[in-house]
Design a protein around this motif. Sequence first.
Motif, mmCIF file in Angstrom:
data_model
loop_
_atom_site.group_PDB
_atom_site.id
_atom_site.type_symbol
_atom_site.label_atom_id
_atom_site.label_comp_id
_atom_site.label_asym_id
_atom_site.label_seq_id
_atom_site.Cartn_x
_atom_site.Cartn_y
_atom_site.Cartn_z
ATOM 1 N N PRO A 1 0.711 -1.212 -0.276
ATOM 2 C CA PRO A 1 -0.124 -0.268 -0.056
ATOM 3 C C PRO A 1 0.853 1.554 0.564
ATOM 4 O O PRO A 1 0.985 2.359 -0.353
ATOM 5 C CB PRO A 1 -0.571 0.271 1.557
ATOM 6 C CG PRO A 1 0.357 -0.887 2.043
ATOM 7 C CD PRO A 1 0.496 -1.983 1.492
ATOM 8 N N LEU A 2 1.876 1.437 1.095
ATOM 9 C CA LEU A 2 2.845 2.757 0.896
ATOM 10 C C LEU A 2 3.423 2.420 -0.699
ATOM 11 O O LEU A 2 3.624 3.898 -1.060
ATOM 12 C CB LEU A 2 3.888 2.205 1.660
ATOM 13 C CG LEU A 2 3.736 2.845 2.997
ATOM 14 C CD1 LEU A 2 5.128 2.074 3.898
ATOM 15 C CD2 LEU A 2 2.967 3.964 3.183
ATOM 16 N N ARG B 1 -6.875 7.042 -0.462
ATOM 17 C CA ARG B 1 -7.974 6.761 0.810
ATOM 18 C C ARG B 1 -8.090 5.420 1.377
ATOM 19 O O ARG B 1 -7.812 5.634 2.260
ATOM 20 C CB ARG B 1 -9.253 8.081 0.738
ATOM 21 C CG ARG B 1 -10.043 7.713 1.875
ATOM 22 C CD ARG B 1 -11.922 8.337 2.503
ATOM 23 N NE ARG B 1 -12.433 8.194 3.233
ATOM 24 C CZ ARG B 1 -12.769 7.460 3.546
ATOM 25 N NH1 ARG B 1 -12.927 5.747 3.072
ATOM 26 N NH2 ARG B 1 -13.529 7.505 5.194
ATOM 27 N N GLY B 2 -8.607 4.706 0.854
ATOM 28 C CA GLY B 2 -8.915 3.189 0.248
ATOM 29 C C GLY B 2 -7.423 2.175 1.402
ATOM 30 O O GLY B 2 -7.830 1.522 2.147
ATOM 31 N N GLU B 3 -6.025 2.771 0.711
ATOM 32 C CA GLU B 3 -4.588 2.684 1.393
ATOM 33 C C GLU B 3 -4.817 2.637 3.073
ATOM 34 O O GLU B 3 -4.032 1.928 3.256
ATOM 35 C CB GLU B 3 -3.598 2.561 0.178
ATOM 36 C CG GLU B 3 -3.866 2.218 -1.137
ATOM 37 C CD GLU B 3 -3.723 0.804 -1.403
ATOM 38 O OE1 GLU B 3 -3.481 0.300 -0.232
ATOM 39 O OE2 GLU B 3 -4.322 0.240 -2.323
ATOM 40 N N THR B 4 -5.150 4.409 2.710
ATOM 41 C CA THR B 4 -4.920 4.626 4.191
ATOM 42 C C THR B 4 -5.565 4.272 5.641
ATOM 43 O O THR B 4 -4.924 3.682 6.474
ATOM 44 C CB THR B 4 -5.008 6.381 4.074
ATOM 45 O OG1 THR B 4 -4.208 6.863 2.947
ATOM 46 C CG2 THR B 4 -4.867 6.943 5.340
ATOM 47 N N VAL B 5 -6.963 3.659 4.435
ATOM 48 C CA VAL B 5 -8.024 3.200 6.311
ATOM 49 C C VAL B 5 -6.760 1.701 6.471
ATOM 50 O O VAL B 5 -7.183 1.771 7.392
ATOM 51 C CB VAL B 5 -8.493 3.219 5.412
ATOM 52 C CG1 VAL B 5 -9.971 2.140 6.208
ATOM 53 C CG2 VAL B 5 -9.609 4.601 5.639
ATOM 54 N N TYR C 1 -7.909 9.073 -8.261
ATOM 55 C CA TYR C 1 -6.742 8.611 -7.455
ATOM 56 C C TYR C 1 -7.177 8.798 -5.114
ATOM 57 O O TYR C 1 -6.919 8.366 -4.920
ATOM 58 C CB TYR C 1 -6.166 9.281 -8.096
ATOM 59 C CG TYR C 1 -5.030 8.568 -9.305
ATOM 60 C CD1 TYR C 1 -5.905 8.095 -10.684
ATOM 61 C CD2 TYR C 1 -3.456 8.619 -9.317
ATOM 62 C CE1 TYR C 1 -5.481 7.242 -10.948
ATOM 63 C CE2 TYR C 1 -2.872 8.071 -9.983
ATOM 64 C CZ TYR C 1 -3.307 7.152 -10.739
ATOM 65 O OH TYR C 1 -3.566 6.326 -11.854
ATOM 66 N N ALA C 2 -7.531 10.387 -5.390
ATOM 67 C CA ALA C 2 -8.108 9.883 -4.339
ATOM 68 C C ALA C 2 -8.474 9.084 -3.148
ATOM 69 O O ALA C 2 -8.439 9.009 -2.825
ATOM 70 C CB ALA C 2 -8.581 11.420 -4.446
ATOM 71 N N ALA D 1 2.819 6.576 -5.458
ATOM 72 C CA ALA D 1 2.855 6.752 -7.580
ATOM 73 C C ALA D 1 1.572 7.230 -7.504
ATOM 74 O O ALA D 1 2.122 8.137 -8.579
ATOM 75 C CB ALA D 1 2.409 5.063 -7.645
ATOM 76 N N MET D 2 0.584 7.008 -6.760
ATOM 77 C CA MET D 2 -0.689 8.133 -6.902
ATOM 78 C C MET D 2 0.199 9.391 -6.731
ATOM 79 O O MET D 2 -0.809 10.295 -7.382
ATOM 80 C CB MET D 2 -1.411 7.259 -5.734
ATOM 81 C CG MET D 2 -2.569 6.126 -6.780
ATOM 82 S SD MET D 2 -3.720 5.360 -6.038
ATOM 83 C CE MET D 2 -3.163 4.835 -4.942
ATOM 84 N N SER D 3 0.241 9.701 -5.897
ATOM 85 C CA SER D 3 0.429 11.075 -4.932
ATOM 86 C C SER D 3 1.171 11.656 -6.284
ATOM 87 O O SER D 3 1.260 12.381 -5.930
ATOM 88 C CB SER D 3 0.763 10.765 -3.707
ATOM 89 O OG SER D 3 2.450 9.702 -3.632
ATOM 90 N N GLU D 4 2.049 10.600 -6.485
ATOM 91 C CA GLU D 4 3.108 11.448 -7.210
ATOM 92 C C GLU D 4 3.036 11.995 -8.688
ATOM 93 O O GLU D 4 3.295 13.052 -8.930
ATOM 94 C CB GLU D 4 4.537 10.633 -7.702
ATOM 95 C CG GLU D 4 5.620 10.344 -6.461
ATOM 96 C CD GLU D 4 6.306 9.632 -6.788
ATOM 97 O OE1 GLU D 4 6.546 8.974 -7.685
ATOM 98 O OE2 GLU D 4 7.871 9.015 -5.901
#
Length: 342
Positions: free
Chosen positions: A126-127, A156-160, A151-152, A132-135
């Motif tokens: 997930p990191l 959010r899903g990966e953060t959860v 992407y947002a 990759a998505m934030s870049e």
Amino acid sequence: MNEQPHVVVAVALAFSVPVAALGAVVLHRMRRRSITAAVTVLVLVPVLAALVGVIGVSGFMYTPLLAGAVVVCAAVAVVTVPAAMMLGRGIASDVMWLHEARDAERTAEASRRELVAWISHDLRTPLAGIRAMSEALADGVVAEPDEVADYARRIRGETVRLSGMVDDLFQLSRITSGALQLTLSAVPLHDVVSEAVAVEGVAAARKGVVVRADVHGSWPVVRGSDPELARVVRNLLSNAIRHTPPDGSVVVVAGVSGDKAWLRVDDACGGIPEEDLDRVFDVAFRGVTARTPEERSGGGLGLAIARGLVKAHDGDIQACNHGPGCRFEVSLPLATTAGAES
């Protein structure tokens, strides 16, 4: 007995030394056997050596000295042999305890290494996705509003998911370190199960799995901590839903047997290999034979946390194959008037 003292000593040694040497040989041969027997032999050898030495000095003739020595040696043996046996049993028990403690330490260390390996692997995925998505967002590679929103949502899903893994690690560390403190009260299992089914039912409906709660007789009231029991039921339901194929069902049943309440979660996972049944509650264990989900999430800590929380309630949890899938059964103490007030 008119011999010179040095002659008496020499005769006594001539008879007692072979006995002591024989005792040393016997002890050497017993080094891999019972500690109790070895300690008993160790106590008897000097007594027998002294007795044989006195017999040799007496010239194998009955004398008052010989009679007194026999009485003294017999008295010493009567006192020391039971004491030696008790000491041997104590030493054997201590040695066994040390071996068990060492084995437990090795097992715990192996579990810690396995946990670190699993968590490191599960955190990396997930990191990497978040990075990759934030870049992509920062570099303007993704600019369309719909794509940005997608992407947002993914971030959010990966953060959860990461937050859930961290929460699981924190809960597991509290359990294993003994820092978990429970506030016990009378807890209706019906309320706990209803809330868990409502929460986990969302993920089940998304996958096409039916979750329902039945009751065997009447819903029991147990002595426990509401938040921790809710965590146990949710973990069991989440595990069952994750491994049950679409159009399958997960059933929660509760009842009373004697002075214990029981709760069962039956799924349709296809079964657990027999060799893995004893490992399903191990930290970071995730079977991949019969229980192969389409998508694995989490660090494999849910069942380990459930077991730790159940044990903290003086309960028990077991897993077995049942029908088209698996059954996880929890046993908990029933609530009493005295128990509810404590």
